[in-house]
Design a protein around this motif. Structure first.
Motif, PDB file in Angstrom:
ATOM      1  N   PRO A   1      -5.686 -36.442  70.975  1.00  0.00           N
ATOM      2  CA  PRO A   1      -6.641 -36.751  69.911  1.00  0.00           C
ATOM      3  C   PRO A   1      -6.404 -38.111  69.275  1.00  0.00           C
ATOM      4  O   PRO A   1      -7.358 -38.837  68.956  1.00  0.00           O
ATOM      5  CB  PRO A   1      -6.412 -35.612  68.906  1.00  0.00           C
ATOM      6  N   ALA A   2      -5.139 -38.500  69.098  1.00  0.00           N
ATOM      7  CA  ALA A   2      -4.836 -39.800  68.491  1.00  0.00           C
ATOM      8  C   ALA A   2      -5.325 -40.946  69.380  1.00  0.00           C
ATOM      9  O   ALA A   2      -5.899 -41.924  68.895  1.00  0.00           O
ATOM     10  CB  ALA A   2      -3.336 -39.921  68.245  1.00  0.00           C
ATOM     11  N   ALA A   3      -5.091 -40.823  70.685  1.00  0.00           N
ATOM     12  CA  ALA A   3      -5.554 -41.858  71.610  1.00  0.00           C
ATOM     13  C   ALA A   3      -7.068 -41.910  71.648  1.00  0.00           C
ATOM     14  O   ALA A   3      -7.677 -42.988  71.649  1.00  0.00           O
ATOM     15  CB  ALA A   3      -4.988 -41.605  73.001  1.00  0.00           C
ATOM     16  N   ARG A   4      -7.714 -40.748  71.669  1.00  0.00           N
ATOM     17  CA  ARG A   4      -9.179 -40.701  71.706  1.00  0.00           C
ATOM     18  C   ARG A   4      -9.761 -41.381  70.460  1.00  0.00           C
ATOM     19  O   ARG A   4     -10.731 -42.143  70.545  1.00  0.00           O
ATOM     20  CB  ARG A   4      -9.655 -39.259  71.815  1.00  0.00           C
ATOM     21  N   SER A   5      -9.154 -41.142  69.316  1.00  0.00           N
ATOM     22  CA  SER A   5      -9.617 -41.782  68.081  1.00  0.00           C
ATOM     23  C   SER A   5      -9.452 -43.295  68.151  1.00  0.00           C
ATOM     24  O   SER A   5     -10.316 -44.047  67.688  1.00  0.00           O
ATOM     25  CB  SER A   5      -8.840 -41.229  66.876  1.00  0.00           C
ATOM     26  N   ALA A   6      -8.344 -43.743  68.740  1.00  0.00           N
ATOM     27  CA  ALA A   6      -8.117 -45.191  68.877  1.00  0.00           C
ATOM     28  C   ALA A   6      -9.173 -45.815  69.774  1.00  0.00           C
ATOM     29  O   ALA A   6      -9.674 -46.920  69.490  1.00  0.00           O
ATOM     30  CB  ALA A   6      -6.716 -45.443  69.438  1.00  0.00           C
ATOM     31  N   PHE A   7      -9.538 -45.137  70.868  1.00  0.00           N
ATOM     32  CA  PHE A   7     -10.590 -45.647  71.748  1.00  0.00           C
ATOM     33  C   PHE A   7     -11.928 -45.746  71.013  1.00  0.00           C
ATOM     34  O   PHE A   7     -12.624 -46.754  71.114  1.00  0.00           O
ATOM     35  CB  PHE A   7     -10.745 -44.730  72.967  1.00  0.00           C
ATOM     36  N   ILE A   8     -12.270 -44.707  70.270  1.00  0.00           N
ATOM     37  CA  ILE A   8     -13.555 -44.695  69.579  1.00  0.00           C
ATOM     38  C   ILE A   8     -13.604 -45.802  68.527  1.00  0.00           C
ATOM     39  O   ILE A   8     -14.623 -46.497  68.385  1.00  0.00           O
ATOM     40  CB  ILE A   8     -13.811 -43.319  68.930  1.00  0.00           C
ATOM     41  N   ARG A   9     -12.520 -45.995  67.794  1.00  0.00           N
ATOM     42  CA  ARG A   9     -12.476 -47.065  66.781  1.00  0.00           C
ATOM     43  C   ARG A   9     -12.647 -48.433  67.411  1.00  0.00           C
ATOM     44  O   ARG A   9     -13.150 -49.366  66.777  1.00  0.00           O
ATOM     45  CB  ARG A   9     -11.148 -47.013  66.011  1.00  0.00           C
ATOM     46  N   ALA A  10     -12.241 -48.576  68.664  1.00  0.00           N
ATOM     47  CA  ALA A  10     -12.332 -49.861  69.356  1.00  0.00           C
ATOM     48  C   ALA A  10     -13.673 -50.071  70.048  1.00  0.00           C
ATOM     49  O   ALA A  10     -13.855 -51.058  70.756  1.00  0.00           O
ATOM     50  CB  ALA A  10     -11.199 -49.985  70.374  1.00  0.00           C
ATOM     51  N   GLY A  11     -14.619 -49.152  69.861  1.00  0.00           N
ATOM     52  CA  GLY A  11     -15.958 -49.340  70.412  1.00  0.00           C
ATOM     53  C   GLY A  11     -16.258 -48.584  71.686  1.00  0.00           C
ATOM     54  O   GLY A  11     -17.350 -48.721  72.237  1.00  0.00           O
ATOM     55  N   PHE A  12     -15.308 -47.781  72.172  1.00  0.00           N
ATOM     56  CA  PHE A  12     -15.562 -46.973  73.364  1.00  0.00           C
ATOM     57  C   PHE A  12     -16.390 -45.753  72.978  1.00  0.00           C
ATOM     58  O   PHE A  12     -16.582 -45.452  71.801  1.00  0.00           O
ATOM     59  CB  PHE A  12     -14.245 -46.562  74.018  1.00  0.00           C
ATOM     60  N   SER A  13     -16.865 -45.040  73.974  1.00  0.00           N
ATOM     61  CA  SER A  13     -17.716 -43.868  73.759  1.00  0.00           C
ATOM     62  C   SER A  13     -17.038 -42.621  74.316  1.00  0.00           C
ATOM     63  O   SER A  13     -16.278 -42.702  75.279  1.00  0.00           O
ATOM     64  CB  SER A  13     -19.068 -44.055  74.447  1.00  0.00           C
ATOM     65  N   PRO A  14     -17.332 -41.447  73.716  1.00  0.00           N
ATOM     66  CA  PRO A  14     -16.815 -40.195  74.297  1.00  0.00           C
ATOM     67  C   PRO A  14     -17.341 -40.007  75.711  1.00  0.00           C
ATOM     68  O   PRO A  14     -18.370 -40.560  76.086  1.00  0.00           O
ATOM     69  CB  PRO A  14     -17.357 -39.125  73.349  1.00  0.00           C
ATOM     70  N   LEU A  15     -16.619 -39.223  76.486  1.00  0.00           N
ATOM     71  CA  LEU A  15     -17.074 -38.915  77.837  1.00  0.00           C
ATOM     72  C   LEU A  15     -18.414 -38.190  77.777  1.00  0.00           C
ATOM     73  O   LEU A  15     -18.627 -37.340  76.905  1.00  0.00           O
ATOM     74  CB  LEU A  15     -16.054 -38.055  78.567  1.00  0.00           C
ATOM     75  N   PRO A  16     -19.342 -38.504  78.684  1.00  0.00           N
ATOM     76  CA  PRO A  16     -20.614 -37.772  78.708  1.00  0.00           C
ATOM     77  C   PRO A  16     -20.384 -36.324  79.108  1.00  0.00           C
ATOM     78  O   PRO A  16     -19.375 -36.010  79.763  1.00  0.00           O
ATOM     79  CB  PRO A  16     -21.431 -38.524  79.767  1.00  0.00           C
ATOM     80  N   PRO A  17     -21.285 -35.419  78.717  1.00  0.00           N
ATOM     81  CA  PRO A  17     -21.121 -34.010  79.114  1.00  0.00           C
ATOM     82  C   PRO A  17     -21.051 -33.862  80.629  1.00  0.00           C
ATOM     83  O   PRO A  17     -21.714 -34.596  81.368  1.00  0.00           O
ATOM     84  CB  PRO A  17     -22.392 -33.351  78.556  1.00  0.00           C
TER      85      PRO A  17
END
Length: 266
Positions: A248-264
C-alpha cells in the motif's frame, strides 16, 4: 609417569584446539559474503518513485539500497538478453517482458503487473492553440518529439496517432528520442513544439503543459510490470523487492507521482 604424561598431553591438545578455533572464527566471518545491492533495471519513467522507495526497503531488509540502471525498456531488455547481471527488471511495456519470458530469462512465477499510466500530449507552457491531437496538423507545429522504437511510450503514441488517423500525415514531423524523459525535456526547452509522454513525466517539470490525454481505447493498456531475472544472484531478496513495490505504501507513492491504478482485470 605415563598417566601423567597423557594427562598433560591431553590438556595441551584441548587448549591448542580451543586456541585454533578462536583464531579461526574471525577468518570464517570474513569469508561470509556481505549482502550485495540488488541491480534493478527499470524504465526511466519510474526513476523518482523507485529512488524514493529505496531507503525504506534498505532499512526493512537491512541490506544496501538497490542500484538502478534506468533507461528505455527496449534497451534494458537487450542488455538482459546479452547477459547483463540484473536481478530485477521493471518494464513500461508488456512486449519487452514477453520477449524475456519467451527466452526463458525470467524466474518462473515472479512476473507481475505493478501500476499503470496515461499517455498525454504536451506542449511548452506558453504555447496556445493546441488543445487536441488534430491541432498537431497545424503548420505552426513543426517538430513533434516521440519515443523511438525502444521506448514503450513511443509505441503507445504511434498507436494513438494511428487510432486518430493522424500517423501518416504527421510522420514527417516526428522526432524520435531515446527516452520519455528526453521527450519531456525537449518540449519543456522549446526544442520540440509538442511531444508524447506519460502523465507522471509531467510532474515537477516546469514550462510543460498537458494539451490532451489519449483515450484509453486509442492504445494498448499501459502496464508497468516487474519480474526477477532467472540468473539473479539474490532471487529471494529480489522477490521481496518486487513484493514491496506492491505494498500500500508503494502504491500510494506511485499515485502521488502521477501514475494510475491498474485497470480492472478483463
Amino acid at each position: 609417569m605415563k598417566l601423567l604424561f597423557w594427562k598433560i598431553s591431553g590438556s595441551v591438545g584441548i587448549a591448542g584446539l580451543a586456541l585454533l578455533l578462536s583464531t579461526q572464527r574471525p577468518v570464517a566471518a570474513q569469508k561470509t559474503p556481505a549482502a550485495q545491492p540488488l541491480l534493478v533495471s527499470a524504465a526511466i519513467s519510474l526513476t523518482d518513485v523507485l529512488q524514493g522507495l529505496a531507503p525504506s526497503f534498505s532499512r526493512s531488509k537491512r541490506v544496501p539500497p538497490p542500484q538502478f540502471n534506468l533507461g528505455a525498456s527496449g534497451s534494458l531488455q537487450r542488455q538482459i538478453e546479452q547477459g547483463a547481471p540484473v536481478d530485477v527488471f521493471l518494464s513500461a511495456g508488456t512486449r519487452q517482458m514477453d520477449a524475456l519470458e519467451q527466452a526463458k530469462l525470467l524466474l518462473p512465477g515472479t512476473r507481475r503487473n505493478l501500476i499503470s499510466n496515461q499517455l498525454v500530449l504536451v506542449v511548452p507552457a506558453q504555447r496556445r492553440g493546441v488543445v487536441g491531437f488534430t491541432d498537431l496538423e497545424s503548420p505552426r507545429i513543426r517538430r513533434i518529439a516521440i519515443g523511438d522504437a525502444a521506448v514503450p511510450a513511443g509505441e503507445y503514441a504511434r498507436q494513438a496517432l494511428r487510432h486518430y488517423k493522424l500517423l501518416t500525415a504527421l510522420q514527417p514531423k516526428l522526432v524520435p528520442l531515446s527516452s520519455v524523459r528526453a521527450v519531456a525535456a525537449a518540449v519543456a526547452s522549446g526544442s520540440a513544439d509538442a511531444g508524447f509522454v506519460y502523465r507522471s513525466d509531467t510532474y515537477g517539470v516546469s514550462n510543460l503543459r498537458i494539451a490532451a490525454t489519449a483515450s484509453a481505447a486509442s492504445h494498448t493498456p499501459i502496464l508497468y510490470s516487474g519480474a526477477v531475472i532467472r540468473r539473479s544472484r539474490q532471487p529471494a531478496l529480489a522477490r521481496a523487492y518486487l513484493e514491496g513495490l506492491q505494498s500500500p505504501a508503494a502504491r500510494s507513492a506511485f499515485i502521488r507521482a502521477g501514475f494510475s491504478p491498474l485497470p480492472p482485470a478483463r
